[in-house]
Design an enzyme around this catalytic site. Structure first.
Site, PDB file in Angstrom:
ATOM      1  N   SER A   1       3.120  -5.266   1.118  1.00 55.35           N
ATOM      2  CA  SER A   1       1.828  -4.737   1.555  1.00 55.35           C
ATOM      3  C   SER A   1       1.099  -3.931   0.490  1.00 55.35           C
ATOM      4  CB  SER A   1       2.010  -3.860   2.799  1.00 55.35           C
ATOM      5  OG  SER A   1       2.936  -2.833   2.532  1.00 55.35           O
TER       6      SER A   1
ATOM      7  N   ASP B   1      -2.299   5.495   5.825  1.00 54.54           N
ATOM      8  CA  ASP B   1      -1.785   5.325   7.196  1.00 54.54           C
ATOM      9  C   ASP B   1      -0.336   5.781   7.338  1.00 54.54           C
ATOM     10  OD1 ASP B   1      -0.377   3.420   5.843  1.00 54.54           O
ATOM     11  OD2 ASP B   1      -1.131   1.701   6.964  1.00 54.54           O
TER      12      ASP B   1
ATOM     13  N   HIS C   1       1.058   3.626   3.389  1.00 54.13           N
ATOM     14  CA  HIS C   1       0.243   3.006   2.342  1.00 54.13           C
ATOM     15  C   HIS C   1      -0.782   4.021   1.867  1.00 54.13           C
ATOM     16  CE1 HIS C   1       1.622  -0.177   5.114  1.00 54.13           C
ATOM     17  NE2 HIS C   1       1.991  -0.739   3.978  1.00 54.13           N
TER      18      HIS C   1
END
Ligand SMILES: *[C@@H]1O[C@H](CO)[C@@H](O)[C@H](O)[C@H]1NC(C)=O
Ligand SMILES: *[C@@H]1O[C@H](CO)[C@@H](O)[C@H](O)[C@H]1NC(C)=O
Ligand SMILES: *[C@@H]1O[C@H](CO)[C@@H](O)[C@H](O)[C@H]1NC(C)=O
Length: 385
Positions: A40, A343, A346
Site C-alpha cells: 500500500s 490513517d 499510511h
C-alpha cells in the site's frame, strides 16, 4: 490483455511522450518508464480496481476522504494524495504510474511509460508461509511472487522485455512491512517475527535478481518506514512504561529497532547483489531515515502533529482498528499537511512528498539517483497558512 507492444495506443503514447519531452528539454539517457512492485505504500489502484479477485475484504481506500487533497476522489491510493512512487514519476517527467489492473485511463493498457504491480496489503512471503505460522492476511492473498508472475506474463520472455526494461527504473517496494505488521498485530512475539526477517529479505533479493535476468539495469529498493511511530502499532502496543518510548519523538523504540534490523539485512543482501551484478545500478532507498527526520524536527516540515492519525476513529493516537478512516464514525482533520500519519498506518501526501524530496535530492539514496534524471523537485509547500 494486450502486452506492452506495438498497439496503436502505444504508438500514440510514444508520440505524446516525444512531444512533451521536446517541450521539457533533453532527457536522453534517463528513464522512459517506471515499473513498480510493493504494497500500500506504492499501490496506485490495483486493489481498488481489481477488488473482486484480489481483496479479502472491503477496500478501505475506495472511499473519501482517501484522495481528497490531490485527486479530490478516491483512486485506491492509501493517502490523501500522491505517494512516493508518484513523486518519483513527476520528478522524472513521467506520468503517474498506471496500476496493472487498470486505472484512470480506462481501457488504455499501454505500459510504455510505466506499470505498477504493487497491491495494498501484499506481503513479501507467500500466503502459505504466513498461514503455516498462523499469520492471517485479511486484506489480500497477493505476495511479491504473484506480482512477479504478472510481470512475467506481460513480458512473456526475457528478450521481449529487454529493451523496455533497459530504459526503465524499477521501484522494488517497500515490501515486507506487512509480513511484520500482521504478525505483530496478531500477537506474535518479537522473537518469532525476528526469526523470519532473513527469509523476507532473501525473498526481496531474489525478486531483484529475477528482474535483473529480464534486463532491468536500474532498481530502487526501499527499506521499511519507522513503524514504531505509526498510530497502528502505537495503539496496539500502548504501555504505561515510559522507557519503551523514545523521549524525543514518542515513537516505540523496540519497533523502530526491529525495522532497522530488517533494513540492515536488506542492505547487506543488496551489497551481495551488487557484487554479482556489477553493471546493474541497485539503489537503496532509506525510507526509515528520510521519514525519521520528520518525527525529530516536525516544525521544519510544517507538521504540528506527528503521532496522531489525521483520519481515524479516536483514541490516544486517533486510531481504532474497528473504526477505519472513511467509515461513518471516523473523523478527518482539517489540515492533512500538518500531520505525518494519514490513517494510522499510511502517511499523508505531505509526508510522502518530504520523504521523496529526501530520496531524490537529499542524502537518502545510496548510491544517489542520477541527478540528471531529476527534472524537478517535489514541490514543497509548508502548511496551508
Ligand atoms: C485467499 O485465500 C483463502 C484461503 O486459501 C481463500 O479462501 C480466499 O478465497 C482467497 N481470497 C482471494 C481473494 O483469492
Ligand atoms: C520498561 O521497558 C524497558 C525497556 O523496554 C524494560 O527494560 C523494562 O523492564 C520495562 N519495565 C517494566 C516494569 O516492565
Ligand atoms: C497545526 O497547523 C495547522 C495548519 O497550519 C493549523 O491549522 C492548526 O491550528 C495547528 N494546530 C496546532 C495544535 O497548532
Amino acid at each position: 490483455m494486450s502486452a506492452m507492444g506495438f498497439s496503436l495506443g502505444t504508438a500514440i503514447t510514444y508520440y505524446i511522450v516525444l512531444v512533451v519531452f521536446a517541450l521539457v528539454g533533453d532527457v536522453a539517457g534517463c528513464y522512459k518508464s517506471i515499473v513498480g512492485f510493493g504494497d500500500s505504500l506504492s499501490d496506485t489502484g490495483n486493489l481498488f480496481h481489481n477488488s473482486k479477485s484480489l481483496s479479502n475484504s472491503f477496500v478501505k481506500s475506495s472511499v473519501l476522504p482517501y484522495g481528497e487533497t490531490f485527486f479530490h476522489h478516491p483512486t485506491g491510493r492509501y493517502s490523501d494524495g500522491r505517494l512516493i512512487i508518484d513523486f518519483i514519476a513527476e520528478s522524472m517527467g513521467l506520468p503517474l504510474v498506471q496500476p496493472y489492473f487498470g486505472g484512470e485511463s480506462n481501457g488504455d493498457r499501454s505500459f510504455a511509460e510505466g506499470v505498477n504491480f504493487a497491491v495494498a496489503g501484499a506481503t513479501a512471503m507467500d500466503i502459505s508461509f504466513l498461514t503455516e505460522r498462523g499469520i492471517i492476511n485479511s486484506c489480500t492473498n497477493v505476495s511479491l511472487g504473484n506480482e512477479l508472475d504478472w510481470f512475467k506474463q506481460i513480458c512473456q520472455t526475457p528478450s521481449r522485455c529487454k529493451e523496455y526494461l533497459e530504459s526503465s527504473i524499477v521501484l522494488m517496494g517497500e515490501i515486507g512491512g506487512n509480513d511484520y505488521n500482521y504478525a505483530f498485530s496478531q500477537g506474535h512475539s518479537k522473537e518469532e517475527v525476528l526469526s523470519f526477517v532473513p527469509k523476507v529479505v532473501t525473498t526481496i533479493a531474489s525478486a531483484v535478481n529475477e528482474l535483473i535476468k529480464y534486463g532491468v539495469q536500474t532498481l530502487i529498493v526501499p527499506g521499511d518506514l519507522p513503524i514504531g511511530c505509526s498510530p497502528y502499532h502505537l495503539s496496539y502496543f500502548i504501555t504505561s512504561n515510559a522507557s519503551e518510548y523514545d523521549p524525543q519523538t514518542g515513537c516505540m523504540t523496540w519497533l523502530n529497532d526491529f525495522v532497522e534490523y530488517h533494513n540492515e539485512l536488506l542492505q547487506e543482501e543488496l551489497d551481495r547483489l551488487r557484487e554479482l551484478h556489477p553493471h546493474t545500478t541497485i539503489i537503496y532507498a532509506d525510507y526509515y531515515n528520510a521519514a525519521m527526520k520528520l518525527y525529530t524536527s516536525p516544525s521544519n516540515y510544517g507538521f504540528n502533529n506527528t503521532l496522531e492519525a489525521c483520519c481515524g476513529g479516536g483514541g490516544p493516537y486517533n486510531y481504532d482498528p474497528d473504526v477505519n478512516c472513511g467509515s461513518p464514525l471516523s473523523t478527518v482533520c482539517d489540515s492533512p499537511s500538518s500531520y505525518i500519519s494519514w490513517d494510522g498506518s499510511h502517511l499523508t501526501e505531505a509526508a510522502y512528498r518530504w520523504i521523496s524530496d529526501g530520496l531524490l535530492n537529499g542524502p537518502y539514496t545510496s548510491p544517489q539517483i542520477n541527478g540528471e534524471c531529476i527534472l524537478s523537485r517535489p514541490k514543497i509547500k509548508i502548511s496551508d497558512s
